[in-house]
Enzyme design. Structure first.
Site, PDB file in Angstrom:
ATOM      1  N   CYS A 282       0.822  -1.212   0.000  1.00  0.00           N
ATOM      2  CA  CYS A 282       0.000   0.000   0.000  1.00  0.00           C
ATOM      3  C   CYS A 282       0.854   1.258   0.000  1.00  0.00           C
ATOM      4  O   CYS A 282       0.394   2.325  -0.369  1.00  0.00           O
ATOM      5  CB  CYS A 282      -0.946  -0.005   1.204  1.00  0.00           C
ATOM      6  SG  CYS A 282      -0.091  -0.331   2.756  1.00  0.00           S
TER       7      CYS A 282
HETATM    8  P1  NAD Z   1      -9.881  -6.114   0.487  1.00  0.00           P
HETATM    9  O1  NAD Z   1     -10.483  -4.888   1.061  1.00  0.00           O
HETATM   10  O2  NAD Z   1     -10.493  -6.727  -0.702  1.00  0.00           O
HETATM   11  O3  NAD Z   1      -9.798  -7.246   1.591  1.00  0.00           O
HETATM   12  C1  NAD Z   1      -9.239  -7.013   2.871  1.00  0.00           C
HETATM   13  C2  NAD Z   1      -9.872  -7.956   3.874  1.00  0.00           C
HETATM   14  O4  NAD Z   1     -11.194  -7.534   4.142  1.00  0.00           O
HETATM   15  C3  NAD Z   1      -9.988  -9.395   3.386  1.00  0.00           C
HETATM   16  O5  NAD Z   1      -9.751 -10.271   4.461  1.00  0.00           O
HETATM   17  C4  NAD Z   1     -11.425  -9.478   2.911  1.00  0.00           C
HETATM   18  O6  NAD Z   1     -11.907 -10.799   2.964  1.00  0.00           O
HETATM   19  C5  NAD Z   1     -12.112  -8.598   3.915  1.00  0.00           C
HETATM   20  N1  NAD Z   1     -13.346  -7.967   3.441  1.00  0.00           N
HETATM   21  C6  NAD Z   1     -13.469  -7.144   2.383  1.00  0.00           C
HETATM   22  N2  NAD Z   1     -14.736  -6.700   2.306  1.00  0.00           N
HETATM   23  C7  NAD Z   1     -15.410  -7.254   3.344  1.00  0.00           C
HETATM   24  C8  NAD Z   1     -16.756  -7.183   3.821  1.00  0.00           C
HETATM   25  N3  NAD Z   1     -17.671  -6.443   3.217  1.00  0.00           N
HETATM   26  N4  NAD Z   1     -17.085  -7.882   4.938  1.00  0.00           N
HETATM   27  C9  NAD Z   1     -16.178  -8.638   5.574  1.00  0.00           C
HETATM   28  N5  NAD Z   1     -14.884  -8.756   5.168  1.00  0.00           N
HETATM   29  C10 NAD Z   1     -14.523  -8.072   4.072  1.00  0.00           C
HETATM   30  O7  NAD Z   1      -8.338  -5.737   0.197  1.00  0.00           O
HETATM   31  P2  NAD Z   1      -7.198  -6.597  -0.485  1.00  0.00           P
HETATM   32  O8  NAD Z   1      -7.345  -6.544  -1.957  1.00  0.00           O
HETATM   33  O9  NAD Z   1      -7.048  -7.916   0.156  1.00  0.00           O
HETATM   34  O10 NAD Z   1      -5.952  -5.701  -0.069  1.00  0.00           O
HETATM   35  C11 NAD Z   1      -5.578  -4.564  -0.797  1.00  0.00           C
HETATM   36  C12 NAD Z   1      -6.047  -3.282  -0.178  1.00  0.00           C
HETATM   37  O11 NAD Z   1      -5.593  -3.183   1.167  1.00  0.00           O
HETATM   38  C13 NAD Z   1      -5.456  -2.080  -0.886  1.00  0.00           C
HETATM   39  O12 NAD Z   1      -6.404  -1.061  -0.978  1.00  0.00           O
HETATM   40  C14 NAD Z   1      -4.286  -1.701  -0.003  1.00  0.00           C
HETATM   41  O13 NAD Z   1      -3.882  -0.352  -0.119  1.00  0.00           O
HETATM   42  C15 NAD Z   1      -4.851  -1.991   1.347  1.00  0.00           C
HETATM   43  N6  NAD Z   1      -3.816  -2.237   2.339  1.00  0.00           N
HETATM   44  C16 NAD Z   1      -3.615  -1.321   3.310  1.00  0.00           C
HETATM   45  C17 NAD Z   1      -2.626  -1.533   4.245  1.00  0.00           C
HETATM   46  C18 NAD Z   1      -2.341  -0.542   5.331  1.00  0.00           C
HETATM   47  O14 NAD Z   1      -1.542  -0.866   6.196  1.00  0.00           O
HETATM   48  N7  NAD Z   1      -2.946   0.625   5.344  1.00  0.00           N
HETATM   49  C19 NAD Z   1      -1.830  -2.691   4.188  1.00  0.00           C
HETATM   50  C20 NAD Z   1      -2.093  -3.618   3.176  1.00  0.00           C
HETATM   51  C21 NAD Z   1      -3.091  -3.388   2.255  1.00  0.00           C
END
Ligand code: NAD
Length: 476
Positions: A282
């Site tokens: 990220c």
């Molecule tokens: P994602 O939002 O698709 O998924 C993240 C987690 O949330 C997963 O475990 C997913 O199963 C869960 N999730 C998503 N929607 C949900 C819902 N409605 N209900 C319950 N659970 C739900 O993200 P991703 O593609 O896995 O990761 C990438 C994103 O994460 C990017 O936007 C990146 O910038 C961000 N990120 C941020 C950090 C940080 O430290 N700020 C670190 C890593 C990734």
């Protein structure tokens, strides 16, 4: 109890047990695992995860900080074990089809080695005529942590160390696409922890993660704190839960390069940071704003550092249509893929030494404005550094996540830092220097911009409590 453990994970665990038995000499005291023991923190239902975590936390609560630190060290050593490190890094790339094995090794190693432990939990004391008051960082209890596909193992390692150092236990809700890898790591850690005398199930997860299971975790009164590392949807969901929540959301980190920078070094740093783990972190450089006077020279140097430039408009638009979805976001199957793979899909074959795709576009282009998490880096030509900073501010979209600047002009560096207000601001280095990889500081894989904890560490997962002794122990 019937267990439905993944055959692949089971095979790995069995081979570990056999290896240990052999090391000890077959037939000696190492007991065969019972059916219950083979769960090692991975349960068929969320309620079992939460109950087991609650039981573990009741024991952990009464351990000394030194004992907690001992268990933190067990986590570090277990992850740094060559076999485990290679296995989890390889499994993460294979299962999620995201990122690069070599970079996963770097990230997992950084998380295991350098995530802060109990030294982070400093005590403040106040004394006077009325005695002494201590202010201490204390456990929350059971924490529910939702982890992303992009850093599945890094986040589990980093969160587990921080949370257990703080006296908490943790229930993970991993992304379903990182289920096997997460289960392997959770079980490997529990095995090592139990062997060293720690309570069972300080780290748990549900066997088949799902939105329903995550919702159950969020609603459980036994889970006292929620942590979401992921995109905007899940961050918003935990912040609306009514519980103490930490949100670590998306970014779209811009880079500004001005005419006072060391352009050769800036080019190398930008390519290294932007292509790291195929651009999924990220914090990774996602768009560049460079002033006109050095723009072409920067581009030439970036090509020399392992980038492939796409020049014609038609190919740029073809690339966009291939890698984006109908909502104007990234197509999942291209997230974290290599530059070579992506170029191949638009009919361009390059050497494996190419790690990044670059192009000049205008600032409105969706490649600039969208977090794509692919090794595609757009560059925007700017009249001057003030315009570059202004456009960088716009493209960051108020995420206040991460930004980079290459410059030796202190006034302009300060201006960018003040205006963007990002959690991480790296000057004259690659983005990963902000995570202590080649820079000072420490790694975290939960960067909490929205809720303000910043680079999370054990104290982020603690409650600040005070303990008062009236009229005594002022010994001044
Ligand atoms: P994602 O939002 O698709 O998924 C993240 C987690 O949330 C997963 O475990 C997913 O199963 C869960 N999730 C998503 N929607 C949900 C819902 N409605 N209900 C319950 N659970 C739900 O993200 P991703 O593609 O896995 O990761 C990438 C994103 O994460 C990017 O936007 C990146 O910038 C961000 N990120 C941020 C950090 C940080 O430290 N700020 C670190 C890593 C990734």
């Amino acid at each position: 109890m019937s267990t439905n453990i993944d055959p692949e994970v089971m095979r790995t665990l069995v081979s570990q047990v056999i290896k240990e038995l052999k090391e000890k000499g077959a037939g000696t005291s190492c007991p065969a695992p019972t059916a219950a023991a083979t769960l090692y923190g991975v349960f068929p239902t969320m309620s079992e995860c939460i109950d087991a975590s609650t039981k573990a936390q009741e024991v952990l609560l009464f351990q000394t900080p030194a004992t907690r630190q001992k268990w933190v060290e067990v986590i570090r050593h277990t992850c740094l074990d060559k076999r485990n490190m290679e296995m989890m890094s390889r499994m993460a790339v294979e299962e999620t089809a995201i990122g690069r094995y070599e970079d996963k090794i770097i990230k997992n190693t950084a998380a295991a080695k350098y995530t802060p432990g109990i030294e982070d939990l400093s005590t403040d004391a106040r004394t006077g005529g009325h005695g002494i008051t201590l202010f201490e960082y204390c456990p929350f209890g059971v924490i529910g942590s939702i982890t992303p596909t992009t850093n599945p193992t890094e986040t589990i390692i980093n969160n587990s160390i921080c949370m257990i150092a703080g006296g908490n236990t943790v229930v993970f809700s991993p992304h379903p696409r990182a289920r096997k890898t997460s289960a392997f790591l959770v079980q490997t850690l529990n095995r090592a922890l139990e062997k060293s005398g720690a309570p069972a199930n300080m780290i748990t997860m549900v066997q088949n993660p799902s939105i329903e299971a995550t919702n159950e975790m969020m609603a459980s009164p036994k889970v006292r704190m929620l942590v979401a590392t992921g995109g905007p949807g899940i961050v918003k969901t935990v912040l609306s839960s009514g519980k103490k929540a930490i949100g670590a959301g998306p970014g779209n980190p811009p880079v500004v390069v001005d005419e006072t920078a060391n352009i050769e070094q800036a080019a190398k740093d930008i390519v290294a940071g932007s292509s790291f783990d195929n651009n999924v972190p990220c914090i990774a450089e996602k768009e560049v704003f460079a002033v006109d006077s050095i723009f072409d020279y920067l581009l030439i140097n970036m090509k020399g550092a392992g980038s492939y430039e796409i020049k014609d408009r038609e190919t740029i638009e073809k690339l966009w249509s291939v890698v984006s979805n109908e909502k104007g976001g990234p197509k999942v199957e291209f997230v974290g893929k290599s530059a070579q793979y992506i170029l191949d899909k638009i009919g361009i074959q390059v050497e494996g030494s190419i790690h990044l795709i670059i192009m000049e576009v205008n600032k409105e282009h969706p490649f600039v404005q969208t977090e794509m998490m692919m090794p595609i880096l757009p560059l925007v030509r700017c009249d001057n550094v003030d315009q570059a900073i202004e456009w960088a501010y716009e493209s960051e979209h108020g995420n206040r996540h991460s930004a980079m600047m290459h410059s030796t002009n202190i006034a302009k560096l300060s201006k960018m830092a003040k205006l963007l207000q990002t959690t991480i601001f790296v000057k004259n280095g690659p983005s990963f220097a902000g995570l202590g990889i080649g820079g000072e500081g420490y790694p975290t894989f939960t960067i909490a911009g929205p809720t303000g904890e910043g680079l999370t560490s054990p104290k982020s997962f603690c409650r600040r409590r005070e303990c008062v002794l009236k009229d005594m122990f002022n010994i001044r």
